[in-house]
Write a protein that holds these residues in place. Structure first.
Motif, PDB file in Angstrom:
ATOM      1  N   UNK A  60      -9.202 -30.649  89.503  1.00 62.23           N
ATOM      2  CA  UNK A  60     -10.365 -31.521  89.650  1.00 62.23           C
ATOM      3  C   UNK A  60     -11.384 -31.078  88.616  1.00 62.23           C
ATOM      4  N   UNK A  61     -11.716 -32.002  87.721  1.00 62.74           N
ATOM      5  CA  UNK A  61     -12.706 -31.726  86.682  1.00 62.74           C
ATOM      6  C   UNK A  61     -14.051 -32.256  87.150  1.00 62.74           C
ATOM      7  N   UNK A  62     -15.056 -31.411  87.095  1.00 62.29           N
ATOM      8  CA  UNK A  62     -16.408 -31.785  87.494  1.00 62.29           C
ATOM      9  C   UNK A  62     -17.289 -31.764  86.251  1.00 62.29           C
ATOM     10  N   UNK A  63     -17.905 -32.903  85.929  1.00 65.83           N
ATOM     11  CA  UNK A  63     -18.738 -32.996  84.727  1.00 65.83           C
ATOM     12  C   UNK A  63     -20.170 -33.360  85.090  1.00 65.83           C
ATOM     13  N   UNK A  64     -21.067 -33.101  84.147  1.00 64.77           N
ATOM     14  CA  UNK A  64     -22.489 -33.264  84.449  1.00 64.77           C
ATOM     15  C   UNK A  64     -23.012 -34.700  84.367  1.00 64.77           C
ATOM     16  N   UNK A  65     -22.580 -35.480  83.396  1.00 69.27           N
ATOM     17  CA  UNK A  65     -23.144 -36.823  83.200  1.00 69.27           C
ATOM     18  C   UNK A  65     -22.053 -37.866  83.001  1.00 69.27           C
ATOM     19  N   UNK A  66     -22.060 -38.927  83.815  1.00 74.80           N
ATOM     20  CA  UNK A  66     -21.009 -39.943  83.715  1.00 74.80           C
ATOM     21  C   UNK A  66     -20.842 -40.552  82.323  1.00 74.80           C
ATOM     22  N   UNK A  67     -21.907 -40.779  81.594  1.00 79.84           N
ATOM     23  CA  UNK A  67     -21.793 -41.412  80.283  1.00 79.84           C
ATOM     24  C   UNK A  67     -21.780 -40.436  79.122  1.00 79.84           C
ATOM     25  N   UNK A  85     -11.386 -36.668  88.096  1.00 86.34           N
ATOM     26  CA  UNK A  85     -12.650 -36.379  87.424  1.00 86.34           C
ATOM     27  C   UNK A  85     -13.789 -36.907  88.277  1.00 86.34           C
ATOM     28  N   UNK A  86     -14.755 -36.032  88.529  1.00 84.59           N
ATOM     29  CA  UNK A  86     -15.968 -36.397  89.260  1.00 84.59           C
ATOM     30  C   UNK A  86     -17.134 -36.074  88.346  1.00 84.59           C
ATOM     31  N   UNK A  87     -18.027 -37.036  88.166  1.00 78.46           N
ATOM     32  CA  UNK A  87     -19.131 -36.832  87.229  1.00 78.46           C
ATOM     33  C   UNK A  87     -20.469 -37.073  87.909  1.00 78.46           C
ATOM     34  N   UNK A  88     -21.510 -36.476  87.330  1.00 79.69           N
ATOM     35  CA  UNK A  88     -22.854 -36.573  87.900  1.00 79.69           C
ATOM     36  C   UNK A  88     -23.044 -35.555  89.013  1.00 79.69           C
ATOM     37  N   UNK A  89     -22.430 -34.410  88.858  1.00 74.69           N
ATOM     38  CA  UNK A  89     -22.378 -33.412  89.925  1.00 74.69           C
ATOM     39  C   UNK A  89     -23.741 -32.784  90.212  1.00 74.69           C
ATOM     40  N   UNK A  90     -23.851 -32.272  91.432  1.00 75.65           N
ATOM     41  CA  UNK A  90     -24.977 -31.426  91.805  1.00 75.65           C
ATOM     42  C   UNK A  90     -24.415 -30.243  92.599  1.00 75.65           C
ATOM     43  N   UNK A  91     -25.252 -29.273  92.877  1.00 74.07           N
ATOM     44  CA  UNK A  91     -24.766 -28.039  93.509  1.00 74.07           C
ATOM     45  C   UNK A  91     -24.171 -28.298  94.890  1.00 74.07           C
ATOM     46  N   UNK A  92     -24.757 -29.194  95.660  1.00 70.77           N
ATOM     47  CA  UNK A  92     -24.207 -29.503  96.986  1.00 70.77           C
ATOM     48  C   UNK A  92     -22.770 -29.990  96.894  1.00 70.77           C
ATOM     49  N   UNK A  93     -22.528 -30.897  95.969  1.00 68.68           N
ATOM     50  CA  UNK A  93     -21.178 -31.435  95.784  1.00 68.68           C
ATOM     51  C   UNK A  93     -20.214 -30.354  95.318  1.00 68.68           C
ATOM     52  N   UNK A  94     -20.635 -29.577  94.342  1.00 73.20           N
ATOM     53  CA  UNK A  94     -19.770 -28.523  93.811  1.00 73.20           C
ATOM     54  C   UNK A  94     -19.374 -27.546  94.911  1.00 73.20           C
TER      55      UNK A  94
END
Length: 135
Positions: A60-67, A85-94
């Protein structure tokens, strides 16, 4: 066990690394890429190398900004690797995802975690309107 790759612009991935270690310093299945901070490293190649390393595992790849360019590079690799791939992450989600103890995380679990993280983004001033701030 699922493998996680947190890939962000600049040194944000290091911030996630420090925060995850604060909550649980024994986690070994989370990998971090600070993209575009070292001219000697090619982000796309670094990401591909990690994906090759974990080819037989759920990634699972977690990235900071969708675009953003980090996310675009991850999306270019989806067709060649069986990864999410999940994008727009924040600490709660991570934290919700990386501390999940399931051997394989389902799409439904990811969607629920995303919804919960989305609901945790609030403008506190609106919540306080009409309330006594001393309470």
């Amino acid at each position: 066990m699922s493998q996680f790759i947190i890939a962000t612009h600049s040194y944000l991935a290091d911030g996630y690394k420090n925060s995850i270690n604060f909550f649980n310093s024994t986690i070994t299945n989370v990998h971090f890429i600070n993209a575009y901070v070292d001219e000697q490293k090619n982000f796309a190649e670094e990401l591909k190398s990690l994906l090759d390393k974990f080819k037989s595992e759920q990634v699972i790849i977690l990235t900071d900004m969708p675009g953003g360019s980090v996310n675009k590079e991850a999306l270019n690799l989806i067709k060649d690797y069986d990864c999410k791939v999940v994008s727009g992450i924040n600490l709660s989600l991570v934290l919700e995802l990386v501390m999940n103890t399931d051997n394989k995380i389902s799409d439904e679990t990811i969607k629920t975690a995303v919804d919960q993280a989305r609901n945790q983004i609030v403008f506190i001033n609106d919540l306080l309107k009409g309330d006594d701030l001393d309470d």
